[in-house]
Design a protein around this motif. Structure first.
Motif, PDB file in Angstrom:
ATOM      1  N   MET A   1      40.029  87.450  68.507  1.00 34.22           N
ATOM      2  CA  MET A   1      40.387  86.100  67.942  1.00 34.22           C
ATOM      3  C   MET A   1      39.816  86.201  66.428  1.00 34.22           C
ATOM      4  N   ILE A   2      38.670  86.815  66.351  1.00 33.38           N
ATOM      5  CA  ILE A   2      38.042  86.783  65.050  1.00 33.38           C
ATOM      6  C   ILE A   2      38.963  87.643  64.023  1.00 33.38           C
ATOM      7  N   LEU A   3      39.267  88.744  64.648  1.00 35.76           N
ATOM      8  CA  LEU A   3      40.045  89.495  63.806  1.00 35.76           C
ATOM      9  C   LEU A   3      41.436  89.118  63.464  1.00 35.76           C
ATOM     10  N   LYS A   4      42.168  88.329  64.367  1.00 39.15           N
ATOM     11  CA  LYS A   4      43.100  87.505  64.174  1.00 39.15           C
ATOM     12  C   LYS A   4      43.156  86.529  63.126  1.00 39.15           C
ATOM     13  N   ALA A   5      42.139  85.732  63.003  1.00 44.69           N
ATOM     14  CA  ALA A   5      41.729  84.851  62.017  1.00 44.69           C
ATOM     15  C   ALA A   5      41.713  85.041  60.799  1.00 44.69           C
ATOM     16  N   ALA A  74      26.219  79.216  57.105  1.00 50.20           N
ATOM     17  CA  ALA A  74      26.131  80.670  56.832  1.00 50.20           C
ATOM     18  C   ALA A  74      25.161  81.358  58.144  1.00 50.20           C
ATOM     19  N   GLU A  75      24.219  80.833  58.451  1.00 46.47           N
ATOM     20  CA  GLU A  75      23.318  81.079  59.500  1.00 46.47           C
ATOM     21  C   GLU A  75      24.100  81.402  60.839  1.00 46.47           C
ATOM     22  N   ILE A  76      25.113  80.521  61.077  1.00 43.15           N
ATOM     23  CA  ILE A  76      26.051  80.958  62.478  1.00 43.15           C
ATOM     24  C   ILE A  76      26.904  82.002  61.998  1.00 43.15           C
ATOM     25  N   ARG A  77      27.378  81.896  60.797  1.00 45.37           N
ATOM     26  CA  ARG A  77      28.157  83.081  60.581  1.00 45.37           C
ATOM     27  C   ARG A  77      27.663  84.660  60.636  1.00 45.37           C
ATOM     28  N   LYS A  78      26.204  84.420  60.148  1.00 48.17           N
ATOM     29  CA  LYS A  78      25.353  85.945  60.484  1.00 48.17           C
ATOM     30  C   LYS A  78      25.021  86.129  61.842  1.00 48.17           C
ATOM     31  N   VAL A  79      24.920  85.034  62.740  1.00 49.88           N
ATOM     32  CA  VAL A  79      24.751  85.464  64.227  1.00 49.88           C
ATOM     33  C   VAL A  79      26.157  86.095  64.624  1.00 49.88           C
ATOM     34  N   ILE A  80      27.225  85.560  64.434  1.00 51.46           N
ATOM     35  CA  ILE A  80      28.558  86.208  64.992  1.00 51.46           C
ATOM     36  C   ILE A  80      28.701  87.403  64.433  1.00 51.46           C
ATOM     37  N   LYS A  81      28.333  87.561  63.125  1.00 54.36           N
ATOM     38  CA  LYS A  81      28.535  88.854  62.631  1.00 54.36           C
ATOM     39  C   LYS A  81      27.704  90.004  63.235  1.00 54.36           C
ATOM     40  N   GLY A  82      26.466  89.330  63.653  1.00 53.08           N
ATOM     41  CA  GLY A  82      25.580  90.383  64.332  1.00 53.08           C
ATOM     42  C   GLY A  82      26.134  90.653  65.593  1.00 53.08           C
ATOM     43  N   VAL A  83      26.920  89.964  66.396  1.00 48.30           N
ATOM     44  CA  VAL A  83      27.275  90.132  67.621  1.00 48.30           C
ATOM     45  C   VAL A  83      28.713  91.070  67.380  1.00 48.30           C
ATOM     46  N   TYR A  84      29.677  90.641  66.639  1.00 44.93           N
ATOM     47  CA  TYR A  84      30.784  91.286  66.271  1.00 44.93           C
ATOM     48  C   TYR A  84      30.681  91.793  64.976  1.00 44.93           C
ATOM     49  N   PRO A  85      30.190  93.026  64.480  1.00 43.25           N
ATOM     50  CA  PRO A  85      30.112  93.375  63.173  1.00 43.25           C
ATOM     51  C   PRO A  85      31.467  93.945  62.800  1.00 43.25           C
ATOM     52  N   ASN A  86      32.344  94.362  63.712  1.00 43.51           N
ATOM     53  CA  ASN A  86      33.398  95.044  63.246  1.00 43.51           C
ATOM     54  C   ASN A  86      34.448  94.183  63.112  1.00 43.51           C
ATOM     55  N   ALA A  87      34.235  92.737  63.590  1.00 36.33           N
ATOM     56  CA  ALA A  87      35.305  91.819  63.328  1.00 36.33           C
ATOM     57  C   ALA A  87      35.326  90.702  62.379  1.00 36.33           C
ATOM     58  N   HIS A  98      35.719  87.955  55.368  1.00 36.99           N
ATOM     59  CA  HIS A  98      36.456  87.144  56.344  1.00 36.99           C
ATOM     60  C   HIS A  98      37.242  86.047  55.944  1.00 36.99           C
ATOM     61  N   SER A  99      38.587  86.069  55.754  1.00 38.02           N
ATOM     62  CA  SER A  99      39.180  84.929  54.943  1.00 38.02           C
ATOM     63  C   SER A  99      39.004  83.510  55.865  1.00 38.02           C
ATOM     64  N   ALA A 100      38.984  83.365  56.989  1.00 39.31           N
ATOM     65  CA  ALA A 100      38.741  82.000  57.820  1.00 39.31           C
ATOM     66  C   ALA A 100      37.247  81.568  57.797  1.00 39.31           C
ATOM     67  N   PHE A 101      36.353  82.680  57.779  1.00 39.57           N
ATOM     68  CA  PHE A 101      35.028  82.129  57.511  1.00 39.57           C
ATOM     69  C   PHE A 101      34.826  81.820  56.085  1.00 39.57           C
ATOM     70  N   GLN A 102      35.460  82.483  55.314  1.00 36.53           N
ATOM     71  CA  GLN A 102      35.181  82.127  53.816  1.00 36.53           C
ATOM     72  C   GLN A 102      35.609  80.691  53.662  1.00 36.53           C
ATOM     73  N   ALA A 103      36.935  80.350  54.109  1.00 30.69           N
ATOM     74  CA  ALA A 103      37.398  79.109  53.871  1.00 30.69           C
ATOM     75  C   ALA A 103      36.514  78.154  54.675  1.00 30.69           C
ATOM     76  N   MET A 104      36.062  78.237  55.807  1.00 34.44           N
ATOM     77  CA  MET A 104      35.132  77.266  56.666  1.00 34.44           C
ATOM     78  C   MET A 104      33.680  77.456  56.332  1.00 34.44           C
ATOM     79  N   TRP A 105      33.329  78.166  55.024  1.00 36.07           N
ATOM     80  CA  TRP A 105      31.933  78.319  54.755  1.00 36.07           C
ATOM     81  C   TRP A 105      31.180  76.991  54.392  1.00 36.07           C
ATOM     82  N   LEU A 106      30.038  76.424  55.133  1.00 31.59           N
ATOM     83  CA  LEU A 106      29.638  75.027  54.999  1.00 31.59           C
ATOM     84  C   LEU A 106      28.852  75.148  53.585  1.00 31.59           C
TER      85      LEU A 106
END
Length: 174
Positions: A1-5, A74-87, A98-106
């Motif tokens: 799902m992360i890749l598709k977003a 950003a802290e949550i994004r880093k956690v997700i990136k740690g779990v899914y580094p390739n996505a 990542h375009s969606a995480f960039q658009a949703m960056w608090l």
């Protein structure tokens, strides 16, 4: 799902909003607007401290005060990136984020920009998405014809900014 977003159209939309070349940025330099200050003239540090950030999230929730889009710290994004580094790609250049995480960056946005003398008081800060924050740049609300979001009623949503993921990741590591 992360890749598709990670959708090119999201990146195009986001990048169309920020920067001096944005077709959407129409500003009027007003005679009585505060001047842009030199760094040494600014009154305090630019970013609010953790206590103030927590108060902002408690007051504003995890949605942009201007456009309402759900946002993620950003802290949550880093956690997700740690779990899914390739996505979830997140490097220094925009094109490598990542375009969606960039658009949703608090973001913690100053209503009167810090560069114009704005302080870190709670009544001068709001939660925004990166496009709304970076799109406005150093302009005042009046210069870009925006209403102060603190002076209008906003609906708080149930969106938690994916904060629940941090708790889940901690539990799975135990």
């Amino acid at each position: 799902m992360i890749l598709k977003a990670d959708i090119p159209e999201i990146r195009e939309w986001t990048e169309s909003l920020w920067g001096k070349n944005s077709p959407y940025l129409n500003f009027n330099r007003l005679v009585d607007s505060p001047p842009i200050l030199k760094k040494e003239e600014r009154i305090e540090t630019r970013m609010p401290n953790k206590v103030l950030k927590d108060k902002l999230i408690e007051r504003d929730g995890h949605n942009c005060a201007f456009c309402g889009i759900p946002v993620i710290r950003a802290e949550i994004r880093k956690v997700i990136k740690g779990v899914y580094p390739n996505a979830l790609k997140w490097e220094r250049q925009n094109i490598n984020q990542h375009s969606a995480f960039q658009a949703m960056w608090l973001q913690y946005d100053h209503l009167l920009p810090h560069s114009r003398g704005g302080n870190n008081d709670l009544d001068n800060l709001v939660i925004t998405c990166a496009p709304c924050n970076f799109g406005r740049m150093q302009f005042t609300l009046e210069e870009v014809s925006l209403l102060n979001p603190l002076k209008r009623e906003r609906r708080k949503t149930e969106w938690d900014g994916l904060e629940r993921i941090k708790k889940t990741v901690v539990l799975h590591r135990i």
